[in-house]
Design an enzyme around this catalytic site. Sequence first.
Site, PDB file in Angstrom:
ATOM      1  N   ASP A   1      35.797   4.889  14.300  1.00 17.80           N
ATOM      2  CA  ASP A   1      36.312   6.135  14.891  1.00 17.80           C
ATOM      3  C   ASP A   1      36.681   5.962  16.369  1.00 17.80           C
ATOM      4  O   ASP A   1      37.222   6.876  16.989  1.00 17.80           O
ATOM      5  CB  ASP A   1      35.305   7.272  14.721  1.00 17.80           C
ATOM      6  CG  ASP A   1      33.973   7.019  15.432  1.00 17.80           C
ATOM      7  OD1 ASP A   1      33.850   6.038  16.194  1.00 17.80           O
ATOM      8  OD2 ASP A   1      33.034   7.804  15.190  1.00 17.80           O
TER       9      ASP A   1
ATOM     10  N   HIS B   1      32.163   6.236  18.750  1.00 16.69           N
ATOM     11  CA  HIS B   1      30.725   6.008  18.714  1.00 16.69           C
ATOM     12  C   HIS B   1      30.375   4.524  18.718  1.00 16.69           C
ATOM     13  O   HIS B   1      31.065   3.712  18.091  1.00 16.69           O
ATOM     14  CB  HIS B   1      30.117   6.679  17.475  1.00 16.69           C
ATOM     15  CG  HIS B   1      30.270   8.161  17.479  1.00 16.69           C
ATOM     16  ND1 HIS B   1      31.086   8.826  16.586  1.00 16.69           N
ATOM     17  CD2 HIS B   1      29.733   9.112  18.289  1.00 16.69           C
ATOM     18  CE1 HIS B   1      31.030  10.128  16.833  1.00 16.69           C
ATOM     19  NE2 HIS B   1      30.231  10.318  17.874  1.00 16.69           N
TER      20      HIS B   1
ATOM     21  N   SER C   1      26.391  12.733  21.145  1.00 17.01           N
ATOM     22  CA  SER C   1      26.200  11.948  19.928  1.00 17.01           C
ATOM     23  C   SER C   1      25.847  10.481  20.142  1.00 17.01           C
ATOM     24  O   SER C   1      25.102   9.910  19.344  1.00 17.01           O
ATOM     25  CB  SER C   1      27.447  12.044  19.045  1.00 17.01           C
ATOM     26  OG  SER C   1      28.599  11.650  19.751  1.00 17.01           O
TER      27      SER C   1
END
Length: 286
Positions: free
Chosen positions: A237, A240, A39
């Site tokens: 979070d 990321h 990601s």
Amino acid sequence: MFAFFWLMLLFYSSLVTTQDLSHDYVLQGKNIIILAGQSNMSGRGGVINNKWDGFVPLECHRNSSILRLSAGLTWEEAEEPLHRDIDVVRTCGVGPGMAFANSVLAKDPSLGVIGLVPCAIGGTNISEWRRGSVLYNKLIQRANAALQGGGIIRALLWYQGESDTVIHKDAELYKGRLDRFFDDLRSDLMSPILPVIQVALASGKGPFIEIIRKAQLETNLQNVKCVDAKGLPLEPDELHLTTLAQVELGKMLADAFLQTVPLPVQSNAPKRFNNFILDFLREPFW
């Protein structure tokens, strides 16, 4: 003399048009860069609660010299989010790809055109990228499709490993799996010393981040470079990279990539021709 003068101008005009504007010329001369991993490569910059804020920094803006291979295997002008039709399970935002390409061209315009090939998929373990897997086969398919019509694969940009920090055995096996992946990919792309620029983790899903980082930072395969993302700002979070962190990472990747590129050999012919035209115009011809 008048006729000769105008013939020279017409020739010069056609030369510039052919070099600068021809679609076929652009595709044949492109520098292909594969983007793969999970990601943080596909990009979650600006994504909060699975919604992208739409902010695109100046460093990530569109550039007619930066192309993107779509999910349908066609070239188009690149724009954020680069992985929007590739990593489709979660919302994509800003990744390092556009900042990388813009930075490379700003520092070495002689490279001409960059063709980005997005392949990253969020949440993937290194074992899911082994030779013969769905992800591996898709990467090879997209890389080969990118070569159709011309161009050269110049590098693989790789950012992956967060998913391998959860289970201790995965972390312990990571180095061997990673080296095998790089070797297999180079073999199947018939590019034994393809430059690979990987990112050392800035974060992880589990407690074994340092084992993965050690494997990444100590990779000793030929022509494999590593840039360290540790310390770059993270989204709430804590997994990321933020949009601005992705911009910084893109620039780091660009600097590492440019170290793999031979010094540009630029032809002096256009300059000589320009000087010829200027000298010709200074001479009386009436």
